[in-house]
Design a protein around this motif. Structure first.
Motif, PDB file in Angstrom:
ATOM      1  N   GLN A 182      45.370  28.050  20.530  1.00  0.00           N
ATOM      2  CA  GLN A 182      46.493  27.479  19.782  1.00  0.00           C
ATOM      3  C   GLN A 182      47.646  28.454  19.773  1.00  0.00           C
ATOM      4  O   GLN A 182      47.490  29.594  19.327  1.00  0.00           O
ATOM      5  N   ARG A 183      48.807  28.001  20.270  1.00  0.00           N
ATOM      6  CA  ARG A 183      49.996  28.840  20.181  1.00  0.00           C
ATOM      7  C   ARG A 183      50.828  28.380  19.003  1.00  0.00           C
ATOM      8  O   ARG A 183      51.120  27.191  18.845  1.00  0.00           O
ATOM      9  N   LEU A 184      51.252  29.344  18.187  1.00  0.00           N
ATOM     10  CA  LEU A 184      52.101  29.076  17.028  1.00  0.00           C
ATOM     11  C   LEU A 184      53.419  29.812  17.221  1.00  0.00           C
ATOM     12  O   LEU A 184      53.428  30.984  17.601  1.00  0.00           O
ATOM     13  N   ILE A 185      54.512  29.089  16.997  1.00  0.00           N
ATOM     14  CA  ILE A 185      55.846  29.710  17.045  1.00  0.00           C
ATOM     15  C   ILE A 185      56.388  29.634  15.619  1.00  0.00           C
ATOM     16  O   ILE A 185      56.567  28.535  15.096  1.00  0.00           O
ATOM     17  N   GLY A 186      56.610  30.792  15.017  1.00  0.00           N
ATOM     18  CA  GLY A 186      57.029  30.802  13.612  1.00  0.00           C
ATOM     19  C   GLY A 186      56.046  30.029  12.730  1.00  0.00           C
ATOM     20  O   GLY A 186      56.455  29.333  11.806  1.00  0.00           O
ATOM     21  N   GLY A 187      54.757  30.110  13.033  1.00  0.00           N
ATOM     22  CA  GLY A 187      53.726  29.474  12.223  1.00  0.00           C
ATOM     23  C   GLY A 187      53.474  28.000  12.544  1.00  0.00           C
ATOM     24  O   GLY A 187      52.540  27.401  12.018  1.00  0.00           O
ATOM     25  N   GLN A 188      54.327  27.384  13.402  1.00  0.00           N
ATOM     26  CA  GLN A 188      54.184  25.958  13.750  1.00  0.00           C
ATOM     27  C   GLN A 188      53.615  25.808  15.163  1.00  0.00           C
ATOM     28  O   GLN A 188      53.903  26.631  16.025  1.00  0.00           O
ATOM     29  N   PRO A 189      52.836  24.721  15.396  1.00  0.00           N
ATOM     30  CA  PRO A 189      52.317  24.501  16.748  1.00  0.00           C
ATOM     31  C   PRO A 189      53.456  24.477  17.766  1.00  0.00           C
ATOM     32  O   PRO A 189      54.511  23.900  17.505  1.00  0.00           O
ATOM     33  N   ALA A 190      53.226  25.116  18.906  1.00  0.00           N
ATOM     34  CA  ALA A 190      54.245  25.134  19.961  1.00  0.00           C
ATOM     35  C   ALA A 190      54.421  23.739  20.532  1.00  0.00           C
ATOM     36  O   ALA A 190      53.557  22.878  20.389  1.00  0.00           O
ATOM     37  N   ARG A 191      55.576  23.507  21.158  1.00  0.00           N
ATOM     38  CA  ARG A 191      55.833  22.227  21.829  1.00  0.00           C
ATOM     39  C   ARG A 191      55.247  22.250  23.229  1.00  0.00           C
ATOM     40  O   ARG A 191      55.222  23.287  23.885  1.00  0.00           O
ATOM     41  N   ARG A 192      54.815  21.062  23.688  1.00  0.00           N
ATOM     42  CA  ARG A 192      54.268  20.926  25.038  1.00  0.00           C
ATOM     43  C   ARG A 192      55.260  21.439  26.090  1.00  0.00           C
ATOM     44  O   ARG A 192      54.864  22.013  27.101  1.00  0.00           O
ATOM     45  N   SER A 193      56.554  21.246  25.822  1.00  0.00           N
ATOM     46  CA  SER A 193      57.578  21.609  26.800  1.00  0.00           C
ATOM     47  C   SER A 193      57.918  23.102  26.784  1.00  0.00           C
ATOM     48  O   SER A 193      58.705  23.554  27.618  1.00  0.00           O
ATOM     49  N   ASP A 194      57.345  23.864  25.828  1.00  0.00           N
ATOM     50  CA  ASP A 194      57.640  25.308  25.812  1.00  0.00           C
ATOM     51  C   ASP A 194      57.089  25.951  27.083  1.00  0.00           C
ATOM     52  O   ASP A 194      56.047  25.527  27.591  1.00  0.00           O
ATOM     53  N   PRO A 195      57.798  26.981  27.598  1.00  0.00           N
ATOM     54  CA  PRO A 195      57.270  27.659  28.785  1.00  0.00           C
ATOM     55  C   PRO A 195      55.951  28.360  28.470  1.00  0.00           C
ATOM     56  O   PRO A 195      55.699  28.745  27.318  1.00  0.00           O
ATOM     57  N   VAL A 196      55.106  28.506  29.506  1.00  0.00           N
ATOM     58  CA  VAL A 196      53.785  29.123  29.304  1.00  0.00           C
ATOM     59  C   VAL A 196      53.930  30.580  28.870  1.00  0.00           C
ATOM     60  O   VAL A 196      53.186  31.071  28.037  1.00  0.00           O
TER      61      VAL A 196
END
Ligand code: ADP
Length: 202
Positions: free
Chosen positions: A167-181
């Protein structure tokens, strides 16, 4: 007896983050060192420089390694400066390990196969899935071609079930599918999750 395989072969260790892939690589490499085998371990360099470093697990176990910008540089270190022509005078390692194999370029597959054909035990540890749950880089082909595959699991931080996802979290929220790997400089963190609790934002 070196291993149950006659001569070279590929061993792949996969699973999500925190599943103990590095620990398992370090364990296998450590046993080879005790048996006085020649071992070379590589990991991808974040910048474009080579340097001596180590592979460390989240529990703090370490083994020496070389950081390399790509597989071409790993190849040169394994075979000496020349290519196979020089291999006669250059002793190949008994065991070659790659950590974070998912970050290596496509050249990792032919290099691993060439080493196995020359009698080397090749151990490759890496993420089978990216943060979206999609097959990661060269890993699918390595998994297909390996003699031995170990899929490790972590513990899902939500429910305690075996975790197969990162699970990737950005600022505590799940990352978006479109975020770069690979995101440079993002305030990101990672958790081990099961299929049910793995989330994507949109
Ligand atoms: P990997 O290389 O797969 O990321 P490591 O070998 O570096 O894994 O670290 C595995 C260690 O991570 C475990 O032994 C444990 O101490 C620690 N760890 C942290 N979070 C978890 C988790 N959610 N599930 C299992 N182990 C975890």
């Amino acid at each position: 007896l070196k291993s149950p395989y006659h001569g070279g072969h590929l061993e792949v260790i996969v699973g999500p983050m925190f599943s103990g892939k590095s620990e398992e690589l370090i364990r296998r490499v450590g046993r080879a060192v005790i048996a006085r085998q020649q071992v070379a371990v590589f990991k991808p360099a974040i910048d474009d420089r080579y340097h001596a470093t180590h592979v460390s697990s989240h529990t703090g176990r370490v083994t020496p390694a070389q950081a390399v910008p790509g597989t071409a540089q790993a190849r040169r270190l394994i075979f000496g400066q020349g290519d196979l022509l020089d291999a006669g005078s250059h002793v190949l390692p008994d065991v070659v390990g790659f950590d974070e194999a998912q970050f290596f370029d496509d050249g990792l597959v032919p290099l691993a196969l060439e080493l196995a054909d020359l009698g080397v035990r090749v151990i490759l540890a890496g993420l089978d899935l990216d943060f979206r749950g999609e097959p990661f880089g060269v890993m699918p082909e390595l998994l297909s071609r390996a003699e031995s595959v170990e899929k490790l699991t972590a513990i899902c931080v939500i429910c305690g079930a075996p975790a197969t996802r990162t699970q990737r979290l950005i600022g505590g929220q799940p990352a978006r599918r479109s975020d770069p790997v690979v995101m440079v400089g993002a305030a990101e963190s990672y958790e081990a999750r099961c299929r049910v609790h793995h989330e994507l934002n949109g």
